[in-house]
Motif scaffolding. Structure first.
Motif, PDB file in Angstrom:
ATOM      1  N   UNK A 196      34.428  24.800  43.245  1.00 51.37           N
ATOM      2  CA  UNK A 196      34.801  25.603  42.089  1.00 51.37           C
ATOM      3  C   UNK A 196      35.664  26.763  42.575  1.00 51.37           C
ATOM      4  N   UNK A 197      36.855  26.970  42.023  1.00 49.08           N
ATOM      5  CA  UNK A 197      37.730  28.035  42.509  1.00 49.08           C
ATOM      6  C   UNK A 197      37.146  29.419  42.251  1.00 49.08           C
ATOM      7  N   UNK A 198      37.394  30.323  43.168  1.00 47.76           N
ATOM      8  CA  UNK A 198      36.936  31.707  43.065  1.00 47.76           C
ATOM      9  C   UNK A 198      38.126  32.582  42.749  1.00 47.76           C
ATOM     10  N   UNK A 199      37.922  33.562  41.871  1.00 50.19           N
ATOM     11  CA  UNK A 199      39.010  34.446  41.462  1.00 50.19           C
ATOM     12  C   UNK A 199      39.120  35.627  42.407  1.00 50.19           C
ATOM     13  N   UNK A 200      39.735  36.726  41.932  1.00 50.19           N
ATOM     14  CA  UNK A 200      40.211  37.769  42.833  1.00 50.19           C
ATOM     15  C   UNK A 200      39.156  38.772  43.289  1.00 50.19           C
ATOM     16  N   UNK A 201      38.052  38.932  42.589  1.00 45.43           N
ATOM     17  CA  UNK A 201      37.069  39.944  42.983  1.00 45.43           C
ATOM     18  C   UNK A 201      36.342  39.516  44.250  1.00 45.43           C
ATOM     19  N   UNK A 202      36.152  40.462  45.171  1.00 40.57           N
ATOM     20  CA  UNK A 202      35.439  40.193  46.402  1.00 40.57           C
ATOM     21  C   UNK A 202      34.030  40.734  46.339  1.00 40.57           C
ATOM     22  N   UNK A 203      33.259  40.616  47.450  1.00 41.61           N
ATOM     23  CA  UNK A 203      31.867  41.068  47.463  1.00 41.61           C
ATOM     24  C   UNK A 203      31.691  42.534  47.067  1.00 41.61           C
ATOM     25  N   UNK A 204      32.615  43.402  47.476  1.00 44.98           N
ATOM     26  CA  UNK A 204      32.481  44.811  47.118  1.00 44.98           C
ATOM     27  C   UNK A 204      32.666  45.024  45.622  1.00 44.98           C
ATOM     28  N   UNK A 205      33.636  44.312  45.035  1.00 47.95           N
ATOM     29  CA  UNK A 205      33.823  44.406  43.589  1.00 47.95           C
ATOM     30  C   UNK A 205      32.602  43.885  42.847  1.00 47.95           C
ATOM     31  N   UNK A 206      32.046  42.781  43.303  1.00 46.60           N
ATOM     32  CA  UNK A 206      30.870  42.205  42.660  1.00 46.60           C
ATOM     33  C   UNK A 206      29.702  43.172  42.748  1.00 46.60           C
ATOM     34  N   UNK A 207      29.499  43.779  43.924  1.00 48.53           N
ATOM     35  CA  UNK A 207      28.413  44.752  44.083  1.00 48.53           C
ATOM     36  C   UNK A 207      28.614  45.966  43.177  1.00 48.53           C
TER      37      UNK A 207
END
Length: 276
Positions: free
Chosen positions: A142-153
């Motif tokens: 499943x493709x992942x978009x632009x947010x990284x772990x820091x954005x998710x946190x």
């Protein structure tokens, strides 16, 4: 008063997740060993052992970086019930979090809510666990978009009300976790459980945006749970139209606090009753 006769209280240690999983399976919960390892390594996780050394009850207090901590994994083996053990274990977890200066929070079933109210917990909001049987293959590629772990946190902390980067890192490090993002304004996670896949948390800036995230998740193809606050009726209608049904309801409860933490109007699915 709890009847602890013949029981020894212990602090669970790495390796005890094997026995803890036996209890999870006994009550039909959805944890995997990695979930128990997180509680043991990052939380205050208690167990009760009988005279033979068998683990017969557990509870966990998980401090978060913020004003509260979470109580969960309160399991008592069937042979040890009706002895007041669950109430006592919740009391011990409550005391531990209060000593840290944190407000204890938990998710209660409809049956458990009156018990926790007697211990000082107040309902903050309700959510429904939706489930679907599913019979398709596990999600993959499943493709992942632009947010990284820091954005998710960052997004998770704003919606949830407490920082929990270690938990999110645990979820994201699992090879079968699916993450969908919408720029840097929202995300949805899907992870494998022992009984079903679990969708959540889902965080976004509107219900329509949250629905766009859900539409991109491979939900419905596999057995799946998703825990949605009852205020989001449009999501409930969308799930029902796709074959989901409500399994049970929960109440988010705070110790002597009825106001929810975080920004509930950005939280569209929780991480589950064990994590909040």
């Amino acid at each position: 008063m709890a009847d602890f006769e013949g029981l020894q209280q212990v602090r669970l240690a790495p390796g005890d997740e094997v026995e803890a999983m036996v209890l999870s399976r006994e009550v039909g919960w959805n944890q995997v060993p990695g979930d128990w390892r997180h509680f043991i390594e990052k939380g205050h996780t208690l167990g009760l052992r009988d005279r033979s050394g068998r683990l017969v009850a557990t509870s966990a207090a998980l401090p978060y970086d913020g004003p509260f901590g979470f109580i969960s994994m309160v399991i008592v083996s069937d042979t040890m019930r009706r002895r007041g053990l669950a109430t006592a274990l919740v009391g011990k977890c409550t005391g531990y979090l209060r000593q840290l200066g944190l407000v204890p929070v938990l998710d209660a079933t409809e049956q458990g809510q009156p018990v926790y109210e007697k211990q000082g917990f107040l309902p903050q909001f309700r959510y429904d666990r939706w489930q679907i049987a599913g019979n398709g293959p596990a999600p993959a590629d499943v493709p992942v978009s632009s947010a990284g772990p820091k954005d998710i946190a960052r997004l998770d902390a704003a919606a949830f009300g407490g920082k929990r980067p270690a938990l999110l890192k645990t979820f994201l490090s699992r090879p079968d976790t699916v993450v969908i993002t919408e720029g840097t304004s929202g995300f949805a996670l899907l992870r494998r459980g022992s009984r079903a896949w679990q969708a959540g948390p889902v965080v976004s800036d509107s219900e329509d945006a949250a629905l766009r995230l859900l539409e991109r998740l491979p939900i419905g193809a596999v057995p799946l749970f998703i825990d949605v606050p009852q205020t989001w009726r449009k999501i409930g209608t969308w799930l029902k139209a796709r074959g989901f049904a409500v399994q049970r309801s929960f109440a988010r409860m705070g110790y002597h606090r009825q106001e929810p933490f975080g920004t509930p109007d950005r939280l569209f699915a929780t991480a589950g009753p064990e994590f909040g």
